[in-house]
Design a protein around this motif. Structure first.
Motif, PDB file in Angstrom:
ATOM      1  N   PRO A  56      -6.495  29.625  57.812  1.00 57.75           N
ATOM      2  CA  PRO A  56      -7.725  30.086  57.157  1.00 57.75           C
ATOM      3  C   PRO A  56      -8.471  28.932  56.499  1.00 57.75           C
ATOM      4  O   PRO A  56      -7.968  27.812  56.401  1.00 57.75           O
ATOM      5  CB  PRO A  56      -7.189  31.060  56.106  1.00 57.75           C
ATOM      6  N   SER A  57      -9.666  29.226  56.031  1.00 56.98           N
ATOM      7  CA  SER A  57     -10.437  28.244  55.275  1.00 56.98           C
ATOM      8  C   SER A  57     -10.103  28.379  53.789  1.00 56.98           C
ATOM      9  O   SER A  57      -9.511  29.367  53.346  1.00 56.98           O
ATOM     10  CB  SER A  57     -11.935  28.486  55.475  1.00 56.98           C
ATOM     11  N   GLU A  58     -10.490  27.376  53.021  1.00 57.15           N
ATOM     12  CA  GLU A  58     -10.280  27.450  51.572  1.00 57.15           C
ATOM     13  C   GLU A  58     -11.081  28.617  50.984  1.00 57.15           C
ATOM     14  O   GLU A  58     -10.642  29.285  50.044  1.00 57.15           O
ATOM     15  CB  GLU A  58     -10.680  26.138  50.917  1.00 57.15           C
ATOM     16  N   ARG A  59     -12.268  28.865  51.560  1.00 56.83           N
ATOM     17  CA  ARG A  59     -13.085  29.979  51.092  1.00 56.83           C
ATOM     18  C   ARG A  59     -12.372  31.307  51.304  1.00 56.83           C
ATOM     19  O   ARG A  59     -12.473  32.223  50.472  1.00 56.83           O
ATOM     20  CB  ARG A  59     -14.441  29.977  51.816  1.00 56.83           C
ATOM     21  N   PHE A  60     -11.645  31.442  52.390  1.00 57.87           N
ATOM     22  CA  PHE A  60     -10.849  32.635  52.659  1.00 57.87           C
ATOM     23  C   PHE A  60      -9.869  32.861  51.507  1.00 57.87           C
ATOM     24  O   PHE A  60      -9.735  33.984  50.996  1.00 57.87           O
ATOM     25  CB  PHE A  60     -10.089  32.457  53.979  1.00 57.87           C
ATOM     26  N   ALA A  61      -9.194  31.802  51.075  1.00 52.40           N
ATOM     27  CA  ALA A  61      -8.224  31.918  49.983  1.00 52.40           C
ATOM     28  C   ALA A  61      -8.907  32.310  48.676  1.00 52.40           C
ATOM     29  O   ALA A  61      -8.399  33.154  47.922  1.00 52.40           O
ATOM     30  CB  ALA A  61      -7.476  30.592  49.812  1.00 52.40           C
ATOM     31  N   GLU A  62     -10.075  31.717  48.412  1.00 46.02           N
ATOM     32  CA  GLU A  62     -10.806  32.034  47.179  1.00 46.02           C
ATOM     33  C   GLU A  62     -11.216  33.513  47.150  1.00 46.02           C
ATOM     34  O   GLU A  62     -11.111  34.187  46.113  1.00 46.02           O
ATOM     35  CB  GLU A  62     -12.039  31.144  47.067  1.00 46.02           C
ATOM     36  N   LEU A  63     -11.687  34.017  48.283  1.00 45.16           N
ATOM     37  CA  LEU A  63     -12.116  35.413  48.363  1.00 45.16           C
ATOM     38  C   LEU A  63     -10.924  36.363  48.221  1.00 45.16           C
ATOM     39  O   LEU A  63     -11.059  37.455  47.644  1.00 45.16           O
ATOM     40  CB  LEU A  63     -12.846  35.663  49.675  1.00 45.16           C
ATOM     41  N   CYS A  64      -9.772  35.953  48.737  1.00 42.33           N
ATOM     42  CA  CYS A  64      -8.572  36.784  48.576  1.00 42.33           C
ATOM     43  C   CYS A  64      -8.175  36.877  47.108  1.00 42.33           C
ATOM     44  O   CYS A  64      -7.770  37.946  46.631  1.00 42.33           O
ATOM     45  CB  CYS A  64      -7.427  36.216  49.408  1.00 42.33           C
ATOM     46  N   ASP A  65      -8.271  35.762  46.394  1.00 43.90           N
ATOM     47  CA  ASP A  65      -7.985  35.800  44.954  1.00 43.90           C
ATOM     48  C   ASP A  65      -8.897  36.810  44.251  1.00 43.90           C
ATOM     49  O   ASP A  65      -8.452  37.579  43.383  1.00 43.90           O
ATOM     50  CB  ASP A  65      -8.184  34.409  44.332  1.00 43.90           C
ATOM     51  N   GLU A  66     -10.186  36.820  44.625  1.00 34.66           N
ATOM     52  CA  GLU A  66     -11.127  37.768  44.025  1.00 34.66           C
ATOM     53  C   GLU A  66     -10.753  39.206  44.385  1.00 34.66           C
ATOM     54  O   GLU A  66     -10.775  40.104  43.532  1.00 34.66           O
ATOM     55  CB  GLU A  66     -12.546  37.465  44.506  1.00 34.66           C
ATOM     56  N   ALA A  67     -10.387  39.414  45.642  1.00 32.67           N
ATOM     57  CA  ALA A  67     -10.047  40.768  46.091  1.00 32.67           C
ATOM     58  C   ALA A  67      -8.771  41.284  45.422  1.00 32.67           C
ATOM     59  O   ALA A  67      -8.653  42.480  45.130  1.00 32.67           O
ATOM     60  CB  ALA A  67      -9.877  40.776  47.611  1.00 32.67           C
ATOM     61  N   PHE A  68      -7.813  40.389  45.158  1.00 31.11           N
ATOM     62  CA  PHE A  68      -6.544  40.786  44.559  1.00 31.11           C
ATOM     63  C   PHE A  68      -6.587  40.763  43.028  1.00 31.11           C
ATOM     64  O   PHE A  68      -5.635  41.196  42.375  1.00 31.11           O
ATOM     65  CB  PHE A  68      -5.420  39.850  45.025  1.00 31.11           C
ATOM     66  N   GLY A  69      -7.678  40.222  42.459  1.00 31.67           N
ATOM     67  CA  GLY A  69      -7.755  40.108  41.012  1.00 31.67           C
ATOM     68  C   GLY A  69      -6.820  39.058  40.461  1.00 31.67           C
ATOM     69  O   GLY A  69      -6.298  39.190  39.337  1.00 31.67           O
ATOM     70  N   LEU A  70      -6.596  37.996  41.239  1.00 29.34           N
ATOM     71  CA  LEU A  70      -5.691  36.919  40.834  1.00 29.34           C
ATOM     72  C   LEU A  70      -6.489  35.712  40.356  1.00 29.34           C
ATOM     73  O   LEU A  70      -7.605  35.459  40.815  1.00 29.34           O
ATOM     74  CB  LEU A  70      -4.797  36.505  42.006  1.00 29.34           C
ATOM     75  N   ASP A  71      -5.900  34.967  39.454  1.00 26.02           N
ATOM     76  CA  ASP A  71      -6.568  33.809  38.881  1.00 26.02           C
ATOM     77  C   ASP A  71      -6.194  32.544  39.657  1.00 26.02           C
ATOM     78  O   ASP A  71      -5.431  31.702  39.179  1.00 26.02           O
ATOM     79  CB  ASP A  71      -6.184  33.660  37.404  1.00 26.02           C
ATOM     80  N   GLY A  72      -6.717  32.438  40.882  1.00 21.50           N
ATOM     81  CA  GLY A  72      -6.524  31.230  41.665  1.00 21.50           C
ATOM     82  C   GLY A  72      -5.154  31.062  42.301  1.00 21.50           C
ATOM     83  O   GLY A  72      -4.825  29.984  42.802  1.00 21.50           O
TER      84      GLY A  72
END
Length: 276
Positions: A56-72
């Protein structure tokens, strides 16, 4: 709830990311389709990341953090698994990244001291002999090679096992002073708690290694990537069948190698008898 797939997170860094992504998705009670909608990717893309078939891209990881409510959490894991590429030639970048992530590295060196164990003067001579290399290119590659060696000083650095053909000790790279310095450095590195160097003597056939140098990256005991040297550039590969064959070949070569304490004696004798 989506059934957990059978993936071993210790198999490779990419497998670890896939496992953790799915674990966090299930904890958030999201299906692959629901996650895909939230982050703007296709369901198949999420599925391939979770089965370790797609990077995946780094943006994919950032969006997953937002979707899961995780802090990075996912983004930091992404940076561990896919750190920024080091300043090395493009054909070598994939392997240079694995050198920094692996828990163990094995090197078979039939022609030259492995780059991870080279002195600056030895490495400069090797790089300066590359056809068409400019002085600036040599210095850039030299800096990158020395930077790669930083893993040896890390507390969590990889365990290094290097098999070096006896002929390497006699090949006059840069002349007596350079060779003396290189062999002295090699002996010093052999006293490092995570470094093992064994010399493969002339008398050993080592037929499985005569086709060229290669390196093996391991993650917690599992070989997952290899670097095969060839002309004009080497290749970084992850085919399991090829990795298994090279691991067998490495073990066969090692069976013919001197143990480390005798290898030290051989190196020191070569220094005194040939490079003084």
């Amino acid at each position: 709830m989506t059934r957990m797939i059978d993936i071993d997170p210790s198999e490779s860094p990419r497998a670890r990311f896939a496992y953790e992504l799915r674990r966090h998705r299930l904890a958030a009670r999201l299906t692959q389709k629901q996650l895909a909608r939230r982050i703007g990717f296709s369901t198949s893309a999420v599925a391939m990341v979770e089965t370790s078939k797609f990077r995946p891209s780094e943006r994919f990881a950032e969006l997953c953090d937002e979707a899961f409510g995780l802090d990075g959490v996912v983004t930091r894991l992404y940076a561990e698994v896919w750190p920024p590429p080091p300043p090395v030639p493009a054909h070598f970048r994939a392997w240079a990244v694995e050198e920094r992530r692996a828990t163990a590295l094995r090197f078979w060196a039939p022609m030259l001291v492995p780059g991870m164990l080279q002195t600056e003067n030895y490495a400069r001579r090797v790089l300066s002999r590359l056809p068409g290399a400019t002085e600036q290119e040599v210095e850039q590659r030299l800096s990158a090679r020395m930077l790669r060696q930083a893993v040896l000083s890390r507390d969590d650095g990889p365990v290094i096992t290097a098999l070096i053909d006896e002929g390497v000790l006699h090949r006059p790279v840069g002349g007596p002073a350079v060779m003396r310095e290189q062999l002295t450095h090699l002996v010093a590195m052999m006293r490092h708690p995570r470094v093992t160097v064994q010399i493969v003597p002339y008398g050993a056939e080592a037929l499985s290694g005569l086709n060229g140098a290669y390196s093996i990256a391991e993650m917690r005991g599992n070989p997952y990537m290899v670097r095969v040297e060839s002309q004009p550039w080497g290749r970084t590969l992850s085919e399991r069948g090829l990795i298994a064959d090279l691991v067998k070949g490495f073990d066969a070569i090692r069976a013919d190698a001197y143990p480390q304490h005798l290898s030290i004696v051989m190196i020191e004798e070569t220094m005194r008898g040939e490079w003084t």
